[in-house]
Design an enzyme around this catalytic site. Structure first.
Site, PDB file in Angstrom:
ATOM      1  N   PHE A 108     -14.186  13.800  41.565  1.00  0.00           N
ATOM      2  CA  PHE A 108     -13.613  13.412  42.854  1.00  0.00           C
ATOM      3  C   PHE A 108     -13.394  14.612  43.764  1.00  0.00           C
ATOM      4  O   PHE A 108     -13.250  14.450  44.977  1.00  0.00           O
ATOM      5  CB  PHE A 108     -12.307  12.638  42.642  1.00  0.00           C
ATOM      6  N   LYS A 109     -13.375  15.810  43.211  1.00  0.00           N
ATOM      7  CA  LYS A 109     -13.122  16.984  44.048  1.00  0.00           C
ATOM      8  C   LYS A 109     -14.198  17.147  45.123  1.00  0.00           C
ATOM      9  O   LYS A 109     -13.955  17.771  46.157  1.00  0.00           O
ATOM     10  CB  LYS A 109     -13.014  18.234  43.194  1.00  0.00           C
TER      11      LYS A 109
END
Ligand SMILES: *Cc1c(COP(=O)(O)O)cnc(C)c1O
Length: 453
Positions: A108-109
């Site tokens: 998700f980064k």
């Protein structure tokens, strides 16, 4: 929108300066001077696609980049995602998994770092100059930060990781990037050695300024902001306010949900899910914030001792009083322990900690019940969500693709349960890395020879 420090020593900072500043100069974290209220716009925003929604929301916080440029930066950031609408909802029993890991490094980064990379490049092109980013990683952050800036003019990136102690796939995600502005440094030491080298280098102000060093860690406000988007977006997909369950390490992700709620997006509760590194869960149960030993768990991206974004939450909990934040953080940094004096009783947040064994159980259970393969971080969230059946609809934030963590997933399910073609393609590609001793001077010497100007 102007930004101020949680400790009050810095105010009136425009967005672009907030992005370049990262940590505020008084040691605090930057927050908006006020939060926009979106209540009246929600009806118009329902039904927008992800990037159109981002283009509607982000200008409320960014008024020093013209809208055509900002729209382009948003389009470019999310064009790198394999999912047409950036994120994907998958039903897994009575929860919806909000998969945020369809970006280039499958975690998700990417949602935040793809946008941050574009912002850096844009601001540097406008102002001139060069940025040399230095960071330490035990896995996820390094590859996402590299993917955010690889090949971009005006930026070099140096990522330190412990030699032989990063999972082979995560190492390949960094070292197979061919761009000349990417410098992977394998340190003969531990992750703590890597972090302390980076910290020492940033502490050398002459070196820091001389080589225009910058950081991409999760305290950058732009990272939080990019994450507010998916909470707002997801909250409008339901007919009644959903709760979100968030696998949490540095508090960046769940804090973005907190901001979305304060802005008026319909969010019922945030379930903050930690692994055995439970400093945050303990805080929400007792009001005491106490540093502990880091334990290695199945969800390494959440193996943190001190949650760097927590200070932003404290700022709001203390009613926006920078003095109280400063006092708390001061006591904490001197003694490793600070208290708000009572159980926080936040009406929005419930916190819970999940053990390694329970993480395995969650991976097995969601697979048996629904055929869904969850990565160990997402599984921490799924276990936490199962403890709160009263909170439905429930969105569990999916933070990584399971193929990034085959060691755990395959051991619980069966070998080959978690694969992804993008990761398979990395095997056998030429890799580049420089091995250096765990020595500040050696790293500085390397940066001197490679840093851009
Ligand atoms: C970074 C990360 C987390 C933790 O997010 P925070 O914003 O630090 O709370 C959870 N899962 C994965 C896969 C991550 O990479």
């Amino acid at each position: 929108m102007k930004y101020m420090s949680t400790r009050g020593g810095v105010r009136g900072i425009p967005f672009k300066d907030a992005v370049m500043m990262g940590l505020a100069d008084d040691g605090g974290l930057l927050v908006p001077e006020s939060l926009p209220d979106v209540g009246k716009r929600l009806a118009d925003w329902r039904g927008l696609g992800y990037t159109d929604f981002a283009k509607a929301l982000l200008p409320l916080f960014i008024d020093d980049i013209d809208s055509r440029t900002l729209d382009r930066l948003i389009d470019e950031a999310y064009a790198t995602f394999s999912e047409k609408d950036v994120v994907r909802f998958v039903e897994a029993g009575d929860v919806s998994v909000l998969e945020l890991f369809h970006g280039p490094t499958l975690a998700f980064k990417d949602v935040a770092l793809q946008l941050l990379g574009g912002l850096f490049a844009h601001i540097l092109a406008e102002r001139g100059g060069h940025l040399n980013i230095i960071g330490a990683t035990s896995g996820d952050t390094g590859s996402a930060a590299i993917a955010g800036v690889m090949g971009r003019p005006g930026v070099d990136i140096f990522i330190l990781f412990p030699l032989g102690r990063v999972s082979p796939l995560q190492e390949l995600q960094m070292t197979t990037v061919p761009d000349a502005n990417v410098h992977c440094i394998a340190i003969e030491g531990s992750f703590d050695d890597c972090q302390s080298i980076v910290k020492t280098i940033f502490g050398d102000l002459a070196f820091k300024q001389g080589y225009s060093l910058g950081a991409v860690n999760s305290v950058n406000w732009a990272r939080v902001l990019a994450q507010v988007v998916y909470y707002g977006y997801a909250s409008l997909r339901f007919s009644e306010p959903p709760s979100f369950c968030v696998p949490t390490g540095n508090f960046g992700n769940v804090f973005a949900g907190y901001v979305a709620s304060r802005m008026g997006f319909p969010i019922r509760k945030l379930v903050l899910a930690t692994n055995e590194n439970d400093i945050l869960a303990r805080f929400f149960h007792s009001g005491e914030y106490t540093r502990g030993e880091v334990r290695q768990t199945h969800s390494p991206a959440m193996d943190i001792q001190v949650a760097s974004n927590f200070e932003r939450y404290l700022f709001y909990w203390f009613g926006g009083n920078p003095q109280k934040v400063s006092d708390f953080m001061d006591v904490f940094s001197r003694t490793g322990r600070a208290s708000v004096g009572r159980i926080p009783d936040d009406p929005l947040i419930v916190a819970t900690a999940v053990s390694n064994r329970e993480t395995e159980e969650a991976i097995r259970s969601v697979h048996d019940r629904c055929g869904y393969v969850a990565d160990p971080h997402t599984a921490v969230g799924l276990m936490a969500a199962s403890r709160h059946p009263e909170l439905r609809p429930m969105v569990c934030v999916g933070t990584a693709h399971p193929a990034k963590f085959p060691e755990v997933v395959d051991a619980v399910l069966k070998p080959g349960s978690a694969v992804h073609p993008a990761l398979e393609r990395l095997r056998g590609r030429p890799a580049r890395r420089t091995i250096l001793p765990a020595d500040v001077e050696a790293v500085k010497a390397f940066v001197r020879t490679r840093a851009g100007h």
